[in-house]
Design a protein around this motif. Structure first.
Motif, mmCIF file in Angstrom:
data_model
loop_
_atom_site.group_PDB
_atom_site.id
_atom_site.type_symbol
_atom_site.label_atom_id
_atom_site.label_comp_id
_atom_site.label_asym_id
_atom_site.label_seq_id
_atom_site.Cartn_x
_atom_site.Cartn_y
_atom_site.Cartn_z
ATOM 1 N N UNK A 37 9.510 4.341 -5.720
ATOM 2 C CA UNK A 37 9.622 3.656 -4.420
ATOM 3 C C UNK A 37 8.435 2.716 -4.191
ATOM 4 N N UNK A 38 7.282 3.032 -4.805
ATOM 5 C CA UNK A 38 6.167 2.094 -4.756
ATOM 6 C C UNK A 38 6.529 0.816 -5.504
ATOM 7 N N UNK A 39 7.237 0.941 -6.601
ATOM 8 C CA UNK A 39 7.674 -0.239 -7.350
ATOM 9 C C UNK A 39 8.636 -1.094 -6.503
ATOM 10 N N UNK A 40 9.521 -0.416 -5.771
ATOM 11 C CA UNK A 40 10.443 -1.153 -4.897
ATOM 12 C C UNK A 40 9.659 -1.895 -3.827
ATOM 13 N N UNK A 41 8.638 -1.231 -3.267
ATOM 14 C CA UNK A 41 7.784 -1.868 -2.262
ATOM 15 C C UNK A 41 7.088 -3.096 -2.843
ATOM 16 N N UNK A 42 6.607 -2.990 -4.069
ATOM 17 C CA UNK A 42 5.983 -4.130 -4.746
ATOM 18 C C UNK A 42 7.022 -5.228 -4.976
ATOM 19 N N UNK A 43 8.239 -4.824 -5.371
ATOM 20 C CA UNK A 43 9.315 -5.790 -5.575
ATOM 21 C C UNK A 43 9.645 -6.558 -4.302
ATOM 22 N N UNK A 44 9.629 -5.865 -3.149
ATOM 23 C CA UNK A 44 9.871 -6.532 -1.869
ATOM 24 C C UNK A 44 8.830 -7.620 -1.610
ATOM 25 N N UNK A 45 7.571 -7.291 -1.865
ATOM 26 C CA UNK A 45 6.488 -8.248 -1.617
ATOM 27 C C UNK A 45 6.609 -9.473 -2.512
ATOM 28 N N UNK A 102 0.827 -1.212 0.000
ATOM 29 C CA UNK A 102 0.000 0.000 0.000
ATOM 30 C C UNK A 102 0.855 1.253 0.000
ATOM 31 N N UNK A 103 1.983 1.217 0.739
ATOM 32 C CA UNK A 103 2.818 2.401 0.881
ATOM 33 C C UNK A 103 4.165 2.186 0.217
ATOM 34 N N UNK A 104 4.774 3.294 -0.214
ATOM 35 C CA UNK A 104 6.101 3.226 -0.808
ATOM 36 C C UNK A 104 7.137 2.885 0.253
ATOM 37 N N UNK A 105 8.255 2.295 -0.165
ATOM 38 C CA UNK A 105 9.330 2.004 0.784
ATOM 39 C C UNK A 105 9.979 3.321 1.227
ATOM 40 N N UNK A 106 10.670 3.291 2.351
ATOM 41 C CA UNK A 106 11.312 4.504 2.852
ATOM 42 C C UNK A 106 12.518 4.840 1.979
ATOM 43 N N UNK A 107 12.820 6.117 1.885
ATOM 44 C CA UNK A 107 13.980 6.557 1.111
ATOM 45 C C UNK A 107 15.189 6.712 2.015
ATOM 46 N N UNK A 108 16.231 5.927 1.773
ATOM 47 C CA UNK A 108 17.443 6.012 2.590
ATOM 48 C C UNK A 108 18.661 5.718 1.710
ATOM 49 N N UNK A 119 14.946 8.164 -5.479
ATOM 50 C CA UNK A 119 13.800 7.817 -6.327
ATOM 51 C C UNK A 119 12.562 8.621 -5.942
ATOM 52 N N UNK A 120 11.686 8.840 -6.927
ATOM 53 C CA UNK A 120 10.393 9.483 -6.659
ATOM 54 C C UNK A 120 9.478 8.505 -5.929
ATOM 55 N N UNK A 121 8.340 9.016 -5.465
ATOM 56 C CA UNK A 121 7.383 8.168 -4.758
ATOM 57 C C UNK A 121 6.892 7.013 -5.611
ATOM 58 N N UNK A 122 6.669 7.262 -6.914
ATOM 59 C CA UNK A 122 6.187 6.213 -7.799
ATOM 60 C C UNK A 122 7.181 5.072 -7.940
#
Length: 560
Positions: A164-172, A74-80, A159-162
């Motif tokens: 980082x959402x892809x990264x979050x999806x990739x994690x899942x 649901x949420x983007x990954x954190x930016x670090x 990365x932009x929010x969009x």
């Protein structure tokens, strides 16, 4: 181990999960029934509670077995400072812990009896997890989601929010949970990534629940449908199109029974009224008919009516003779020496119906900015008809609304700015045509949902009566029914349309031409070419590319 889920008597209110609470009831005595290994599409009108239900499952507000590994995207990954690849790898917490224990045990920094696990057990579990293939798997997933090698090694904070959402999806996708919950997973994806994700999920062997407005995506990925309607969860076998067909058949059957019952009820009432107080024999028959009438009325079929379809309309200005927009030898880039594309030559007229497709970052939205003169070419020129009116929809436009204003005030301000009468009554009547009636028209814009804000933006587009519509990802936040209404309205629009979208159905219903934008690679600028074929053929081309690049081969080994 029982891996099916069945939770009964679910009651859920808006804002009850992760919010202030006190909202309207969304689900009343509902049943969540998920068969392990099934891919479900969850559908229903905007605001019925689909996203709230996913949150309730993810945070265990709905009590599913504690041993279930649930991931909710649901949420983007954190930016670090971690790279995209590192962030995906570290999402597998068990593997990270095992690698840490391996290091401690090998270097004698901890003894096995204190560690609670032996080195052999660590190696066995890492082998079960196919740990050696982890980095290759993570890279393949990120590639499918549109990351090249350079991007994989960039810190997530860049990365932009969009993205980082892809990264979050990739994690899942990388950790392969028992239950995967995806809420509008295609919103931040381009056609390339959407097509890859479809192919990847088709191979998924665990339970997944997907909320999506993308009809084609649901049809190709899901095997069962959950319909959230009238505060209940209704289950259908098959894809979204199968659900529509079965539901229509059931409704037709119910309507037939209801009509038969209505005729029978009328006949019985007439008989009772005529003979209820007459001859004894006829009166007894009337009494018998009365009991039959009571039984029929107790068995009345409840008809399943949909909410009325939203009807959108985009009136066009009087047609202009071609060319409306001429693009001649145009090159453009945001940074000096780094052109997005060069040597662009094309025209847009009042009969144009163009969909621009290609990977994110290639410059699709920039193309619309060039057409609107929001940005200026580095070389070449763009000429426009002196009387041309353009209206543009973007997600950024939604963020530019005065959030403290209401929809009525917004429309009145537009009218006042050009000297038109700005009565409250006319503004309310006009907004009602776009599904913003009642208190929705007078609530602060900040309280409206994403879909309702989009409707206000559509109302503004229509008010401008343009010659050409520019639409940049207009389907984000819309439900399937509103997308259908949007497609019908665009088809009836008598001006030109240039569309950037990942939504297959909207593209198929609206576009006559596909323009493919190729991303810049190294020192080579990108390009824009007309794809000679249908959108289905374009998708087939992408799938062949996935196969040739081996982007669908990810190890599925992960034992409980």
């Amino acid at each position: 181990m029982q891996m099916d889920i069945c939770v009964q008597n679910i009651t859920l209110y808006a804002g009850q999960v992760g919010g202030p609470g006190g909202g309207p009831e969304l689900i009343d005595r509902g049943t969540l029934a998920l068969t392990y290994g099934t891919k479900y599409g969850m559908v229903g009108r905007n605001g019925v509670g689909k996203s709230t239900l996913l949150r309730a499952i993810a945070c265990r507000f709905i009590e599913i077995p504690s041993f279930f590994h649930v991931v909710h995207v649901e949420q983007e990954c954190s930016g670090d400072d971690r790279t995209a690849l590192q962030t995906v790898l570290e999402a597998d917490q068990e593997r990270e812990w095992l690698l840490k224990m391996e290091n401690l045990l090998v270097n004698d920094e901890v003894e096995e009896e204190h560690a609670g696990i032996t080195l052999n057990e660590v190696y066995e579990r890492l082998e079960e997890l196919d740990s050696d293939a982890a980095e290759s798997n993570a890279a393949t997933i990120l590639s499918g989601l549109g990351f090249d090698k350079e991007m994989m090694n960039k810190p997530t904070k860049e990365f932009s929010g969009g993205w980082r959402m892809r990264i979050s999806l990739g994690q899942a996708l990388f950790v392969r949970p028992d239950l995967l919950l995806l809420d509008e997973p295609t919103n931040h994806l381009d056609v390339f990534a959407c097509t890859w994700l479809e192919q990847f999920l088709v191979q998924w062997d665990k339970t997944v629940v997907i909320v999506s407005h993308d009809r084609g995506f649901l049809n190709r990925v899901t095997t069962n449908t959950i319909f959230l309607h009238k505060k209940r969860l209704w289950y259908y076998g098959g894809s979204y199109d199968t659900f529509l067909k079965v539901r229509a058949e059931r409704r037709a059957h119910s309507e037939s029974i209801a009509k038969s019952q209505a005729r029978r009820t009328t006949d019985l009432k007439n008989f009772i009224a005529r003979f209820g107080h007459g001859h004894k024999k006829m009166a007894r028959q009337a009494q018998s008919r009365m009991k039959l009438l009571e039984r029929i009325q107790g068995e009345n079929v409840e008809l399943d009516y949909d909410d009325p379809y939203l009807r959108l309309e985009f009136p066009a200005a009087q047609t202009l003779p071609p060319p409306c927009i001429s693009v001649m030898n145009v090159s453009f880039g945001y940074e000096e020496g780094k052109l997005l594309y060069e040597n662009l030559n094309f025209g847009i007229d009042c009969d144009s119906r163009v969909a621009i497709v290609g990977p994110n970052g290639a410059g699709k939205s920039t193309m619309l900015k060039l057409l609107e003169a929001e940005v200026i070419p580095v070389t070449g020129g763009i000429s426009r008809h002196p009387k041309l009116r353009i209206a543009k929809f973007t997600q950024h436009h939604l963020e530019m609304f005065d959030m403290e204003n209401d929809a009525v005030a917004h429309m009145r301000n537009l009218q006042a700015a050009v000297g038109e009468p700005d009565s409250v009554e006319e503004a309310r009547k006009y907004l009602g045509r776009f599904g913003l009636s009642g208190d929705l028209a007078t609530r602060p814009i900040k309280t409206l949902s994403g879909g309702q804000k989009s409707r206000l933006a559509f109302a503004e587009l229509a008010w401008r009566q343009p010659h050409i519509l520019l639409l940049d990802e207009p389907t984000n936040h819309l439900d399937i029914e509103t997308i259908e209404a949007l497609a019908m309205a665009v088809n009836k629009f008598e001006g030109g349309v240039v569309l950037v979208s990942h939504d297959e159905r909207l593209i198929q219903l609206v576009a006559d031409e596909l323009w493919h934008v190729e991303r810049r690679e190294g020192d080579k600028p990108g390009s824009v070419t007309i794809f000679e074929g249908s959108f289905e053929e374009y998708r087939d081309m992408l799938q062949e590319r996935f196969q040739s690049q081996n982007l669908l081969h990810v190890s599925m080994a992960r034992k409980l």
